[in-house]
Design a protein around this motif. Structure first.
Motif, PDB file in Angstrom:
ATOM      1  N   ASP A  51       0.835  -1.220  -0.427  1.00 43.75           N
ATOM      2  CA  ASP A  51       0.136   0.169   0.277  1.00 43.75           C
ATOM      3  C   ASP A  51       1.205   1.164  -0.074  1.00 43.75           C
ATOM      4  N   ASN A  52       0.250   2.248  -0.795  1.00 47.24           N
ATOM      5  CA  ASN A  52       1.605   3.486  -0.647  1.00 47.24           C
ATOM      6  C   ASN A  52       0.847   4.496   0.250  1.00 47.24           C
ATOM      7  N   THR A  53       1.408   4.182   1.643  1.00 49.38           N
ATOM      8  CA  THR A  53       1.192   4.450   2.503  1.00 49.38           C
ATOM      9  C   THR A  53       2.424   5.145   3.721  1.00 49.38           C
ATOM     10  N   SER A  54       2.161   5.963   3.796  1.00 51.22           N
ATOM     11  CA  SER A  54       3.410   6.176   4.708  1.00 51.22           C
ATOM     12  C   SER A  54       3.457   5.217   6.401  1.00 51.22           C
ATOM     13  N   GLY A  55       4.876   5.100   6.397  1.00 43.30           N
ATOM     14  CA  GLY A  55       5.888   3.898   7.474  1.00 43.30           C
ATOM     15  C   GLY A  55       5.559   2.230   6.801  1.00 43.30           C
ATOM     16  N   VAL A  56       5.117   2.555   5.383  1.00 43.44           N
ATOM     17  CA  VAL A  56       5.448   1.244   4.737  1.00 43.44           C
ATOM     18  C   VAL A  56       6.833   0.560   4.825  1.00 43.44           C
ATOM     19  N   LEU A  57       7.378   1.497   3.934  1.00 44.11           N
ATOM     20  CA  LEU A  57       9.196   1.641   3.713  1.00 44.11           C
ATOM     21  C   LEU A  57      10.005   1.432   5.366  1.00 44.11           C
ATOM     22  N   ASN A  58       9.292   1.676   6.356  1.00 42.23           N
ATOM     23  CA  ASN A  58       9.396   2.243   7.361  1.00 42.23           C
ATOM     24  C   ASN A  58       9.494  -0.032   8.198  1.00 42.23           C
ATOM     25  N   ARG A  59       8.488   0.392   8.091  1.00 41.17           N
ATOM     26  CA  ARG A  59       7.769  -1.114   8.572  1.00 41.17           C
ATOM     27  C   ARG A  59       9.290  -2.460   8.087  1.00 41.17           C
ATOM     28  N   ILE A  60       8.828  -2.538   6.203  1.00 42.47           N
ATOM     29  CA  ILE A  60       9.970  -3.525   5.838  1.00 42.47           C
ATOM     30  C   ILE A  60      11.355  -3.059   6.348  1.00 42.47           C
ATOM     31  N   ALA A  61      12.224  -1.961   5.813  1.00 46.34           N
ATOM     32  CA  ALA A  61      13.348  -2.088   6.448  1.00 46.34           C
ATOM     33  C   ALA A  61      13.478  -2.398   7.964  1.00 46.34           C
ATOM     34  N   GLY A  62      12.568  -2.185   8.429  1.00 45.93           N
ATOM     35  CA  GLY A  62      12.328  -2.978  10.222  1.00 45.93           C
ATOM     36  C   GLY A  62      12.440  -4.141  10.173  1.00 45.93           C
ATOM     37  N   LEU A  63      11.768  -4.286   8.860  1.00 43.83           N
ATOM     38  CA  LEU A  63      12.311  -6.173   9.280  1.00 43.83           C
ATOM     39  C   LEU A  63      13.248  -6.968   9.229  1.00 43.83           C
ATOM     40  N   PHE A  64      14.022  -6.121   8.513  1.00 39.74           N
ATOM     41  CA  PHE A  64      15.524  -6.682   7.415  1.00 39.74           C
ATOM     42  C   PHE A  64      16.102  -5.960   8.785  1.00 39.74           C
ATOM     43  N   SER A  65      16.614  -4.660   9.618  1.00 41.41           N
ATOM     44  CA  SER A  65      17.473  -4.777  10.586  1.00 41.41           C
ATOM     45  C   SER A  65      17.299  -5.420  11.904  1.00 41.41           C
ATOM     46  N   ARG A  66      16.091  -5.864  12.004  1.00 35.55           N
ATOM     47  CA  ARG A  66      15.707  -6.065  13.456  1.00 35.55           C
ATOM     48  C   ARG A  66      16.186  -7.530  13.409  1.00 35.55           C
ATOM     49  N   ARG A  67      16.601  -8.288  12.287  1.00 31.58           N
ATOM     50  CA  ARG A  67      17.264 -10.013  12.172  1.00 31.58           C
ATOM     51  C   ARG A  67      18.356  -9.290  11.758  1.00 31.58           C
ATOM     52  N   GLY A  68      19.341  -8.083  11.377  1.00 29.23           N
ATOM     53  CA  GLY A  68      20.371  -8.271  11.216  1.00 29.23           C
ATOM     54  C   GLY A  68      20.542  -8.739   9.855  1.00 29.23           C
ATOM     55  N   TYR A  69      19.331  -8.250   8.855  1.00 30.70           N
ATOM     56  CA  TYR A  69      20.096  -8.524   7.082  1.00 30.70           C
ATOM     57  C   TYR A  69      20.353  -7.440   6.437  1.00 30.70           C
ATOM     58  N   ASN A  70      21.064  -7.398   5.609  1.00 31.10           N
ATOM     59  CA  ASN A  70      21.659  -6.709   4.872  1.00 31.10           C
ATOM     60  C   ASN A  70      20.209  -6.727   3.459  1.00 31.10           C
ATOM     61  N   ILE A  71      19.911  -5.374   2.879  1.00 36.80           N
ATOM     62  CA  ILE A  71      19.533  -4.845   1.918  1.00 36.80           C
ATOM     63  C   ILE A  71      20.811  -4.228   0.717  1.00 36.80           C
ATOM     64  N   ASP A  72      21.028  -4.920  -0.263  1.00 39.12           N
ATOM     65  CA  ASP A  72      22.054  -5.185  -1.286  1.00 39.12           C
ATOM     66  C   ASP A  72      21.919  -3.925  -1.899  1.00 39.12           C
ATOM     67  N   SER A  73      19.804  -4.334  -2.507  1.00 39.22           N
ATOM     68  CA  SER A  73      19.481  -2.234  -3.473  1.00 39.22           C
ATOM     69  C   SER A  73      18.274  -2.190  -2.781  1.00 39.22           C
ATOM     70  N   LEU A  74      17.443  -1.387  -2.812  1.00 40.08           N
ATOM     71  CA  LEU A  74      16.195  -1.392  -2.858  1.00 40.08           C
ATOM     72  C   LEU A  74      16.127   0.055  -3.561  1.00 40.08           C
ATOM     73  N   THR A  75      15.063  -0.417  -4.350  1.00 44.38           N
ATOM     74  CA  THR A  75      14.358   0.930  -4.955  1.00 44.38           C
ATOM     75  C   THR A  75      13.185   0.985  -4.876  1.00 44.38           C
ATOM     76  N   VAL A  76      11.924   1.836  -4.560  1.00 47.05           N
ATOM     77  CA  VAL A  76      10.893   2.213  -4.618  1.00 47.05           C
ATOM     78  C   VAL A  76      10.224   3.028  -5.160  1.00 47.05           C
TER      79      VAL A  76
END
Length: 164
Positions: free
Chosen positions: A16-41
């Motif tokens: 959904d194109n709503t504020s906070g959605v990017l933060n939710r996805i990125a948070g999922l990665f950082s909380r688990r210690g996963y690195n994102i190689d690249s991200l486009t939105v």
């Protein structure tokens, strides 16, 4: 840990194109210690939705876990873009220091790769190139003899082929 086989996955995530959605996805990665190689939105054909293209590297177990975790999120659809069944592209802007003598060589390389010169200054040129990661790597390797002043990459974006 040296013998663990690392793979790369390209995830196409419709949200959904709503504020906070990017933060939710990125948070999922950082909380688990996963690195994102690249991200486009970016917004999709329907302004209610955005598409994230996320490139991650890890062993099979980690990658499987990442897909499962994202799938659990509300209002999110995840597709893994398979190499043989999708189209992926990346954009690079690169500014190269040049002398008048070098300029023609740089123009020739640019033409061979169907790239575009988007800015010319007295002592530099800026080139825009779009393509697969292998094409972009080959292009950059031919520029190794020149001084790269600045370089920016968008990260991969892509879609599955056909009607889905």
């Amino acid at each position: 840990k040296e013998d663990v086989h690392m793979n790369k996955k390209v995830l196409s995530v419709l949200v959904d194109n709503t504020s906070g959605v990017l933060n939710r996805i990125a948070g999922l990665f950082s909380r688990r210690g996963y690195n994102i190689d690249s991200l486009t939105v970016g917004e999709t054909e329907n302004p209610k939705y955005s598409r994230m293209t996320i490139v991650v590297t890890g062993d099979d177990a980690i990658l499987e876990q990442i897909v499962k975790q994202i799938t659990k999120l509300e209002d999110v659809r995840v597709d893994v873009l398979e190499l043989n069944n999708s189209v992926t592209r990346e954009l690079i802007l690169v500014k190269i220091k040049t002398t008048p003598a070098q300029r023609q060589q740089i123009i020739s390389v640019t033409e061979i790769f169907r790239a575009n010169i988007v800015d010319v200054a007295k002592d530099s040129v800026m080139i825009e190139i779009t393509g697969s990661q292998s094409k972009l790597s080959a292009f950059l390797s031919l520029l190794e003899d020149y001084e790269i002043l600045e370089l920016v990459r968008t990260g991969i974006t892509g879609l599955a082929r056909g009607i889905k």
